[in-house]
Write an enzyme that holds these catalytic residues in place. Structure first.
Site, PDB file in Angstrom:
ATOM      1  N   GLU A  26       0.762  -1.168   0.046  1.00  0.00           N
ATOM      2  CA  GLU A  26       0.075  -0.037  -0.084  1.00  0.00           C
ATOM      3  C   GLU A  26       0.756   1.356   0.086  1.00  0.00           C
ATOM      4  O   GLU A  26       1.975   1.305   0.230  1.00  0.00           O
ATOM      5  CB  GLU A  26      -0.954  -0.022   1.240  1.00  0.00           C
ATOM      6  CG  GLU A  26      -0.289   0.086   2.466  1.00  0.00           C
ATOM      7  CD  GLU A  26      -0.957   0.248   3.792  1.00  0.00           C
ATOM      8  OE1 GLU A  26      -2.248  -0.115   3.475  1.00  0.00           O
ATOM      9  OE2 GLU A  26      -0.870   0.826   4.528  1.00  0.00           O
ATOM     10  N   CYS A  28       3.995   8.289   0.093  1.00  0.00           N
ATOM     11  CA  CYS A  28       4.983   7.387   0.680  1.00  0.00           C
ATOM     12  C   CYS A  28       4.824   6.071  -0.042  1.00  0.00           C
ATOM     13  O   CYS A  28       3.766   5.406  -0.100  1.00  0.00           O
ATOM     14  CB  CYS A  28       4.567   7.241   2.079  1.00  0.00           C
ATOM     15  SG  CYS A  28       5.513   6.025   2.911  1.00  0.00           S
ATOM     16  N   CYS A  78      10.997  -6.718   4.350  1.00  0.00           N
ATOM     17  CA  CYS A  78      12.377  -6.143   4.469  1.00  0.00           C
ATOM     18  C   CYS A  78      13.223  -7.099   5.231  1.00  0.00           C
ATOM     19  O   CYS A  78      12.764  -7.730   6.165  1.00  0.00           O
ATOM     20  CB  CYS A  78      12.290  -4.739   5.220  1.00  0.00           C
ATOM     21  SG  CYS A  78      14.007  -4.220   5.249  1.00  0.00           S
ATOM     22  N   CYS A 137      14.942  -4.359  11.632  1.00  0.00           N
ATOM     23  CA  CYS A 137      15.035  -3.476  12.577  1.00  0.00           C
ATOM     24  C   CYS A 137      14.201  -3.701  13.909  1.00  0.00           C
ATOM     25  O   CYS A 137      12.756  -4.102  13.389  1.00  0.00           O
ATOM     26  CB  CYS A 137      14.781  -1.926  12.426  1.00  0.00           C
ATOM     27  SG  CYS A 137      15.991  -1.455  11.071  1.00  0.00           S
ATOM     28  N   CYS A 150      10.306  -1.954  13.873  1.00  0.00           N
ATOM     29  CA  CYS A 150       9.578  -1.848  12.558  1.00  0.00           C
ATOM     30  C   CYS A 150       8.751  -3.155  12.232  1.00  0.00           C
ATOM     31  O   CYS A 150       9.091  -4.319  12.343  1.00  0.00           O
ATOM     32  CB  CYS A 150      10.664  -1.642  11.424  1.00  0.00           C
ATOM     33  SG  CYS A 150       9.960  -1.555   9.773  1.00  0.00           S
ATOM     34  N   CYS A 165       3.221   5.142   6.784  1.00  0.00           N
ATOM     35  CA  CYS A 165       3.275   4.322   5.740  1.00  0.00           C
ATOM     36  C   CYS A 165       3.974   3.005   6.063  1.00  0.00           C
ATOM     37  O   CYS A 165       4.712   3.137   7.085  1.00  0.00           O
ATOM     38  CB  CYS A 165       4.026   5.164   4.710  1.00  0.00           C
ATOM     39  SG  CYS A 165       5.783   5.671   4.796  1.00  0.00           S
TER      40      CYS A 165
HETATM   41  N1  SAH Z   1      14.154   1.075   5.207  1.00  0.00           N
HETATM   42  C1  SAH Z   1      14.109   2.534   4.874  1.00  0.00           C
HETATM   43  C2  SAH Z   1      12.925   3.120   4.616  1.00  0.00           C
HETATM   44  C3  SAH Z   1      11.708   2.464   5.149  1.00  0.00           C
HETATM   45  S1  SAH Z   1      11.383   2.796   6.803  1.00  0.00           S
HETATM   46  C4  SAH Z   1      14.664   3.067   6.224  1.00  0.00           C
HETATM   47  O1  SAH Z   1      14.824   2.462   7.313  1.00  0.00           O
HETATM   48  O2  SAH Z   1      14.906   4.369   6.358  1.00  0.00           O
HETATM   49  C5  SAH Z   1      10.986   4.521   6.961  1.00  0.00           C
HETATM   50  C6  SAH Z   1      10.925   5.014   7.997  1.00  0.00           C
HETATM   51  O3  SAH Z   1       9.865   4.386   8.973  1.00  0.00           O
HETATM   52  C7  SAH Z   1      12.105   4.912   8.687  1.00  0.00           C
HETATM   53  O4  SAH Z   1      12.747   6.022   9.343  1.00  0.00           O
HETATM   54  C8  SAH Z   1      11.852   3.985   9.955  1.00  0.00           C
HETATM   55  O5  SAH Z   1      12.777   3.992  10.842  1.00  0.00           O
HETATM   56  C9  SAH Z   1      10.448   4.525  10.219  1.00  0.00           C
HETATM   57  N2  SAH Z   1       9.858   3.405  10.908  1.00  0.00           N
HETATM   58  C10 SAH Z   1       9.874   2.022  11.183  1.00  0.00           C
HETATM   59  N3  SAH Z   1       9.009   1.644  12.200  1.00  0.00           N
HETATM   60  C11 SAH Z   1       8.593   2.596  12.599  1.00  0.00           C
HETATM   61  C12 SAH Z   1       7.753   2.656  13.796  1.00  0.00           C
HETATM   62  N4  SAH Z   1       7.433   1.712  14.503  1.00  0.00           N
HETATM   63  N5  SAH Z   1       7.248   3.910  14.376  1.00  0.00           N
HETATM   64  C13 SAH Z   1       7.726   4.978  13.637  1.00  0.00           C
HETATM   65  N6  SAH Z   1       8.411   4.986  12.598  1.00  0.00           N
HETATM   66  C14 SAH Z   1       9.022   3.813  12.165  1.00  0.00           C
HETATM   67 FE1  SF4 Z   2      13.745  -2.300   6.804  1.00  0.00          FE
HETATM   68 FE2  SF4 Z   2      11.821  -1.095   8.609  1.00  0.00          FE
HETATM   69 FE3  SF4 Z   2      14.483  -1.283   9.000  1.00  0.00          FE
HETATM   70 FE4  SF4 Z   2      13.518   0.396   7.305  1.00  0.00          FE
HETATM   71  S1  SF4 Z   2      13.185   0.418   9.346  1.00  0.00           S
HETATM   72  S2  SF4 Z   2      15.470  -0.802   7.252  1.00  0.00           S
HETATM   73  S3  SF4 Z   2      11.975  -1.057   6.569  1.00  0.00           S
HETATM   74  S4  SF4 Z   2      13.207  -3.134   8.829  1.00  0.00           S
END
Ligand code: SAH
Ligand code: SF4
Length: 352
Positions: free
Chosen positions: A93, A106, A113, A117, A120, A341
């Protein structure tokens, strides 16, 4: 015979293809227009091509990309969520987040992924597949087709790590960079990365000059490794070198994204380190309230993460501002681009 995917090809690539077919060069421009400005999904709709060429193209090439399956509007914030199915059946989405004079879309670069992390939801889902350049571009094309106002900004902040799916990401940017492409200029595009230093340098050398956001989340190697396992492979130090190179090569400011996690990265020494870092790189800070993962039933370390309180986030931001650092802090949690997003598709578990 498997058909060759034409959607996602850049203009020079289309020119080579048409040249090899013995077709005049301007055909490449016509097809480019159909693919990326008129957004057609069959060769038959390409009205200014001779019928015989349409048939020839259809025999050899496919235009497989996304199919829009649903759209949901959130009443209070105006956020619009558009749900797509990829050619291979996964659901992704894109989210349109409007504010006063802009509308930011977005978009995702992968389904899931691999980088895991701990904060995430996409990471918790694991890696499913890379999106093609056509699928990345079409999130924009189809979102714009169903949105009444112009989409003014694009952030590569949905599911996935753009710099791991580097080729598709760069090709999609090359399509946006083409003069023939209407709509969005590269200056309005931000690519967000968790930090893959050699790819950051490679992106700088392309001269595409998009804006770059580094998901920083801590200025300390040990804490960053704890929440972002990728930091064990690509240290913060090597990423800082890479973003300095990016900023100087592209003459842009880096955005440091910083999710506020209680007790992990919200101490006075974190503020001090962040100020020091920002003074060494042309940059600004985007503070992101942590969007809870409870809907994913996280276990272990992920399950213990807690957001910093709103009051402490505000104190953190004001200390940075007192040091003349540019800080963005969105008012409503749900409206935050990063929080809004990528995270939601997973929540609904709509992928197969
Ligand atoms: N993989 C790339 C882009 C996608 S994640 C990256 O890590 O930058 C995009 C953003 O969403 C990143 O800054 C990430 O840290 C944030 N994000 C991921 N999980 C989140 C959460 N639970 N709450 C707020 N932001 C989050
Ligand atoms: Fe992947 Fe989420 Fe880490 Fe971005 S924040 S690199 S989408 S696991």
């Amino acid at each position: 015979m498997t058909k060759i995917l034409l959607k996602g090809r850049t203009l020079p690539e289309l020119q080579t293809i048409f040249e090899e077919m013995g077709e005049p060069k301007y055909r490449a421009e016509q097809v480019f227009n159909w693919l990326y400005n008129h957004k057609v999904f069959t060769f038959n709709e390409m009205e200014n091509l001779p019928k015989s060429l349409r048939t020839k193209l259809d025999e050899k090439f496919s235009l497989l990309s996304l199919e829009k399956v649903n759209e949901e509007k959130s009443g209070s914030s105006g956020t619009t969520k558009i749900i797509f199915r990829t050619g291979s059946g996964y659901i992704i989405e894109s989210v349109i987040i409007p504010d006063e004079e802009r509308a930011t879309l977005c978009i995702s670069t992968q389904v899931g992924c691999p980088l895991d992390c701990s904060f995430c939801a996409t990471g918790l889902m694991g890696f499913k597949m890379n999106l093609t350049p056509g699928e990345i571009f079409d999130q924009y094309a189809l979102a714009q087709a169903s949105y009444e106002k112009p989409i003014t900004n694009l952030v590569y902040m949905g599911m996935g790590e753009p710099l791991i799916n580097y080729d598709s990401t760069v090709r999609s940017l090359e399509i946006f960079s083409e003069e023939l492409t209407k709509g969005i200029s590269l200056k309005k595009i931000t690519v967000s990365t968790s930090g893959i230093p050699h790819k950051i340098q490679e992106l700088a050398d392309t001269n595409l000059k998009v804006k770059l956001a580094l998901s920083l989340h801590s200025c300390f190697e040990d804490i960053r490794s704890q929440i972002m396992p990728v930091n064990k492979k690509y240290s913060l130090k090597s990423n800082i070198e890479a973003v300095k190179y990016y900023a100087s090569k592209t003459d842009t400011r880096i955005t440091f994204e910083y999710i506020m996690l209680k007790g992990l990265n919200d101490h006075p020494e974190d503020i001090k380190a962040l100020i020091k870092l920002c003074r060494s790189v042309p940059s600004k800070v985007n503070i992101i309230p942590f969007n809870s993962l409870q809907h994913m039933d996280p276990t272990g370390f992920s399950g213990k993460l807690v957001p910093t309180s709103r009051r402490n986030i505000e104190i953190f931001a004001s200390k940075l501002r007192e040091a003349n650092i540019t800080v963005m802090l969105r008012d409503t949690k749900g409206d935050d681009i990063a929080a809004a997003c990528g995270q939601l598709a997973i929540k609904e578990q709509k992928f197969i």
